[in-house]
Design a protein around this motif. Structure first.
Motif, PDB file in Angstrom:
ATOM      1  N   ARG A 165       0.851  -1.187   0.000  1.00 52.30           N
ATOM      2  CA  ARG A 165       0.000   0.000   0.000  1.00 52.30           C
ATOM      3  C   ARG A 165       0.890   1.243   0.000  1.00 52.30           C
ATOM      4  NH1 ARG A 165      -2.619  -3.509  -1.217  1.00 52.30           N
ATOM      5  NH2 ARG A 165      -4.574  -4.325  -0.337  1.00 52.30           N
ATOM      6  N   PRO A 184      -4.046   8.154  -0.767  1.00 54.31           N
ATOM      7  CA  PRO A 184      -3.640   6.916  -1.440  1.00 54.31           C
ATOM      8  C   PRO A 184      -2.848   7.200  -2.715  1.00 54.31           C
ATOM      9  CG  PRO A 184      -5.945   6.817  -0.776  1.00 54.31           C
ATOM     10  CD  PRO A 184      -5.513   8.231  -0.569  1.00 54.31           C
ATOM     11  N   ASP A 187       0.144   4.970  -5.619  1.00 53.15           N
ATOM     12  CA  ASP A 187       0.476   3.651  -6.167  1.00 53.15           C
ATOM     13  C   ASP A 187       1.970   3.586  -6.442  1.00 53.15           C
ATOM     14  OD1 ASP A 187       1.035   4.385  -9.111  1.00 53.15           O
ATOM     15  OD2 ASP A 187      -0.976   5.197  -8.804  1.00 53.15           O
TER      16      ASP A 187
END
Length: 323
Positions: A61, A78, A80
Motif C-alpha cells: 500500500r 492513497p 500507487d
C-alpha cells in the motif's frame, strides 16, 4: 492559591507544549512544501512474512503526504507504486527510512515525518529529495522477550520484501537507506538480496535485478548481529551493494546490551553496540562509526540519537552524497 499552583502548572506546561508543537508542525509542513520534496509511505504490513513476489506486490500500500492548500494543511492520500518507481525528472536522491520495533502504522508515519524534518533541517543547499517511509509489521505483541524474538524473526522476510521493493525503484536515481534498531536488520537483508544473496533460501531469483549503484546507508542503534556483514555472515553480500555505512553506536543503550537475548542458542553482539566485526580491510573502509554514548547514555530513544545537530548534519551529507 499557592497550594493549587503545582496542580495547575503541569496542565499549563502541557498546554504550552501542545501549542508550540502545533506551531512547529505547521512550520515544518510549510518548509516541506517550499522545498518541493516528495514524501511517500510504502506499507507492506498486509504481506505478513510472505516472500512470494505476487502476494507482496498485491499487499503493498502506497500513500503520499500532500499539502492541500497554501496554509500548510496536509494529509496522507492513497497512491500507487508507479509514483515511486518512476525516476524523478531532476535526479533527486531517494532516502528510504525503515523504523524499528513496537511501531504501529500511525507511529510509523509520524516518526518517519519527524526523522524527515530533522534531516532536512540540516540541509544548507535546499536540495529537494524523495523521502520514503517503509512500514513493516512491528506492532507490539504480548510478552517483552516474546515480542523481541518474534520481531527479530520477522525482519528476515521483511528484509526480502524491502529488497523486492528497492529492486522496483529506478536505478537512474541514487538511493540511500536509513534504519533504526530492527530497521537495520531489515536493510541488511535487503541489500544482501539485492546483491544476489538469499535469506533463508529466498532470493530475488526470477526477478530481473535493477543493477542499482551501491547505496549510502546510515544505521542508528543497529539491532543486528555485529558479524553479519563479514564474509561468512548472514548478510555477507550486503556491503557489495553499499557504498558506505555511517553508524551511531552506544555502549550503554539497554537494547544493544541485551541484544544477545534475541537468540536462544547463541550469544550475538549488536552492531549498534560497538560497530561491525570480522570485516576485511576493504570492508572496513566502507564503515564509519560514531560513538553516541556520552550524548545518549542509557537510552534506546530514537529522538535522543537524532537530537544532536552536528551528527545529523554529517548524516545528511552522507545520505545525500555531499561529503
Amino acid at each position: 492559591m499557592r497550594a493549587a499552583l503545582p496542580l495547575r502548572t503541569p496542565l499549563l506546561a502541557l498546554t504550552v507544549w501542545l501549542l508550540l508543537a502545533s506551531s512547529s508542525l505547521v512550520q515544518a509542513a510549510c518548509a516541506w512544501t517550499e522545498r518541493g520534496d516528495e514524501i511517500f509511505e510504502i506499507n507492506v504490513r498486509a504481506a505478513g512474512c510472505s516472500t512470494d513476489p505476487a502476494r507482496v506486490s498485491q499487499a503493498i500500500r502506497v500513500q503520499q503526504f500532500v499539502a492541500t492548500n497554501e496554509y500548510g494543511h496536509h494529509q496522507w492520500l492513497p497512491g500507487d507504486m508507479s509514483q515511486v518507481t518512476t525516476a524523478p525528472d531532476d535526479g533527486r536522491i531517494t532516502i528510504v527510512y525503515v523504523h524499528g520495533n513496537k511501531v504501529d502504522p500511525c507511529m510509523a508515519r509520524d516518526r518517519g515525518l519527524q526523522v524527515y524534518r530533522t534531516l532536512v533541517g540540516r540541509d544548507t543547499e535546499h536540495r529537494p529529495i524523495r523521502f520514503i517511509i517503509f512500514s513493516w509489521p512491528s506492532t507490539e505483541v504480548n510478552g517483552i522477550l516474546n515480542d523481541y524474538r518474534v520481531k527479530a524473526s520477522r525482519t528476515q522476510p521483511v528484509g526480502w520484501q524491502l529488497g523486492y521493493v528497492l529492486n522496483q525503484l529506478s536505478p537512474e536515481s541514487p538511493i540511500s537507506l536509513l534504519g533504526y534498531s530492527y530497521g537495520c536488520r531489515v536493510i541488511g537483508g535487503a541489500t544482501h538480496v539485492l546483491a544476489g544473496g538469499d535469506i533463508g533460501g529466498h532470493s530475488l531469483a526470477g526477478q530481473p535485478l535493477a543493477n542499482h549503484a551501491p547505496m549510502r546507508v546510515a544505521f542508528i542503534a543497529a539491532a543486528t548481529h555485529s558479524g553479519w556483514f563479514s564474509s561468512t555472515g548472514y548478510h555477507r553480500q550486503a556491503l557489495d551493494q553499499i557504498d558506505g555505512v555511517m553508524l551511531l553506536n552506544n555502549r550503554l543503550d539497554p537494547a544493544m546490551r541485551l541484544y544477545h537475548m534475541v537468540e536462544k542458542c547463541s550469544d550475538p553482539q549488536a552492531m549498534g553496540l560497538c560497530g561491525p566485526q570480522y570485516l576485511s580491510a576493504d570492508q572496513r573502509m566502507k564503515i564509519c562509526n560514531y560513538d553516541c554514548t556520552s550524548r545518549v547514555g542509557r537510552s534506546h530513544d530514537l529522538f535522543k540519537y537524532i537530537a544532536n545537530g552536528g551528527t545529523m548534519s554529517i548524516m545528511w551529507n552522507h545520505l545525500t552524497y555531499s561529503d
